[in-house]
Enzyme design. Structure first.
Site, mmCIF file in Angstrom:
data_model
loop_
_atom_site.group_PDB
_atom_site.id
_atom_site.type_symbol
_atom_site.label_atom_id
_atom_site.label_comp_id
_atom_site.label_asym_id
_atom_site.label_seq_id
_atom_site.Cartn_x
_atom_site.Cartn_y
_atom_site.Cartn_z
ATOM 1 N N LYS A 23 -1.645 3.606 7.877
ATOM 2 C CA LYS A 23 -1.497 3.273 6.457
ATOM 3 C C LYS A 23 -0.492 2.138 6.339
ATOM 4 C CE LYS A 23 -0.854 5.277 1.857
ATOM 5 N NZ LYS A 23 0.457 4.846 1.324
ATOM 6 N N ASN A 40 -5.870 2.263 -1.604
ATOM 7 C CA ASN A 40 -4.777 3.001 -2.239
ATOM 8 C C ASN A 40 -4.111 2.096 -3.264
ATOM 9 O OD1 ASN A 40 -1.445 3.932 -1.189
ATOM 10 N ND2 ASN A 40 -2.701 4.989 -2.683
ATOM 11 N N GLY A 41 -3.774 2.684 -4.413
ATOM 12 C CA GLY A 41 -3.060 1.935 -5.438
ATOM 13 C C GLY A 41 -3.733 2.011 -6.786
ATOM 14 N N ASP A 42 -3.037 2.609 -7.769
ATOM 15 C CA ASP A 42 -3.490 2.657 -9.160
ATOM 16 C C ASP A 42 -4.744 3.499 -9.358
ATOM 17 O OD1 ASP A 42 -1.350 1.034 -9.581
ATOM 18 O OD2 ASP A 42 -2.493 -0.766 -10.073
ATOM 19 N N ALA A 92 7.178 11.734 0.301
ATOM 20 C CA ALA A 92 8.389 12.442 0.697
ATOM 21 C C ALA A 92 8.836 13.382 -0.407
ATOM 22 C CB ALA A 92 9.495 11.449 1.030
ATOM 23 N N CYS A 105 6.055 1.835 4.051
ATOM 24 C CA CYS A 105 7.257 2.153 3.296
ATOM 25 C C CYS A 105 7.998 0.880 2.877
ATOM 26 C CB CYS A 105 8.186 3.041 4.124
ATOM 27 S SG CYS A 105 9.694 3.490 3.255
ATOM 28 N N GLN A 155 1.658 12.826 9.117
ATOM 29 C CA GLN A 155 1.972 11.397 9.182
ATOM 30 C C GLN A 155 3.293 11.149 9.881
ATOM 31 O OE1 GLN A 155 3.432 8.692 5.990
ATOM 32 N NE2 GLN A 155 1.405 7.743 6.111
ATOM 33 N N PRO A 174 0.643 10.956 1.781
ATOM 34 C CA PRO A 174 1.911 11.637 2.050
ATOM 35 C C PRO A 174 3.011 11.072 1.163
ATOM 36 C CG PRO A 174 1.376 10.110 3.821
ATOM 37 C CD PRO A 174 0.182 10.151 2.923
#
Length: 380
Positions: free
Chosen positions: A153, A215-217, A21, A111, A80, A19
């Site tokens: 998450k 998650n990431g890259d 924004a 966040c 979410q 997700p």
């Protein structure tokens, strides 16, 4: 065939759209699904709606309710929540259940935005272990007796001195979360530097009773396969890598299921994708707002292509569908997808000290709900 089970959900691809924004609204999700069906022959992953605030949902704020729009054939519907209060969490999750608003609930504890962490929300909250557990438990309790799984998450932690992911992953699983996704950066990194996939490995070794998503890259199909091979994670969550590349999910699904990856689109094919995105945004927001929303996407779509500065400026100011069609018609449709378009995209920023409420780090067992944090509406 590479698949992923999250509670009652059986996904034929272990790929999840993160997700984001202002990005992962019904228009973008529909476009991603259409391109996956067209280029890979199926729509097999999980596409998560942009984050909504639990309090705003319970209060039925019009903008928030509009954000929860799903396509008529969209399934599973994934929503979410950003939340800091167990009571509000329960009310929001119960509302989702009672009104059949979604098939899956994810909760954002990742966040890193200062205005969120400054009040104890987002990636600051898992440091408060008891409060974190109470929030997860509240969502799970609200969905008891249904097929709606609850997932979490989060990030590695606040900063290098305050990692929270191992405790938070264990607590989430113990309280009934069906899966845990880890963005392998701390809040202090924000989106800068390199994600530390070793922390995904550590979480996978530490929490063995629910799926762990990394998650990431992840910017191309090889990244997803490498993350799963190196960390042992059960699935991947893709965020910034798909900005301006909504066909990325088709490539990821094909690669992870041993299928041939379609040739990247030419500039002409990209213009058709942009036009379709614009139509979907206009249908969701109205033409004026929809075209304003498109502007940021156009810069991502055009990355690396030989498009003159005057034309780029004009597309950044586009305000009608007919104007967009005219501008897209001026592009050279035969230009192949550029090598320069690969790699990191979207916001990166620089690392910095995490803004926290005064005394936040004094007692990780404190379960007082942070004051005012549920008014935040940004996610990441």
């Amino acid at each position: 065939m590479s698949s992923l089970r999250i509670g009652s959900l059986e996904l034929h691809s272990p790929v999840v759209l993160a997700p984001m924004a202002g990005v992962t609204n019904v228009a973008f999700r529909t476009l991603c699904r259409e391109l996956e069906l067209e280029r890979a022959g199926s729509t097999s992953g999980l596409y998560v709606c942009e984050m909504v605030t639990a309090r705003a949902l319970v209060e039925r704020q019009p903008a928030t309710m509009h954000m929860t729009t799903f396509g008529p054939t969209e399934t599973p519907r994934s929503l979410q929540l950003y939340t800091v209060d167990p009571d509000t969490t329960y009310a929001a999750a119960k509302m989702i259940v009672d009104e059949n608003m979604a098939d899956h609930i994810d909760m954002n504890f990742g966040c890193p935005v200062p205005k969120v962490t400054r009040k104890g929300g987002g990636s600051a909250l898992p440091y408060k272990r008891r409060l974190f557990g109470q929030i997860v438990a509240a969502a799970v309790r609200a969905t008891e007796g249904t097929d709606i799984p609850v997932t979490v998450k989060m990030r590695v932690g606040i900063d290098p001195e305050h990692h929270t992911h191992l405790d938070a992953g264990r607590i989430a699983a113990a309280e009934g979360a069906a899966a845990v996704a880890l963005h392998a950066r701390t809040a202090s990194q924000r989106y800068s530097g390199t994600a530390d996939w070793n922390e995904i490995t550590r979480l996978k070794e530490h929490v063995t009773d629910v799926p762990i998503l990394g998650n990431g890259d992840i910017f191309d199909a090889s990244d997803a396969a490498r993350m799963m091979n190196e960390t042992g994670c059960d699935g991947v969550v893709v965020g910034r890598g798909c900005l301006g590349r909504p066909w990325l999910f088709a490539e990821l699904s094909a690669a992870l299921n041993g299928q041939q990856i379609a040739t990247p689109p030419t500039l002409g094919e990209v213009t058709k994708i942009i036009a379709r995105h614009a139509q979907l945004l206009a249908a969701h927001h109205g033409e004026m707002k929809g075209l304003r929303e498109l502007r940021k996407h156009v810069s991502w779509y055009m990355r690396g292509f030989p498009v003159g500065s005057d034309l780029r400026v004009s597309m950044a100011l586009v305000s009608t569908l007919s104007e967009l069609d005219d501008l897209l018609g001026q592009l050279d449709h035969d230009v192949p997808f550029p090598k320069d378009a690969e790699g990191p995209r979207g916001r990166q920023g620089s690392p910095g000290q995490v803004a926290l409420p005064e005394g936040w780090l004094d007692d990780p067992e404190d379960d007082l709900v942070p004051v005012g944090a549920d008014m935040m509406h940004s996610g990441g």
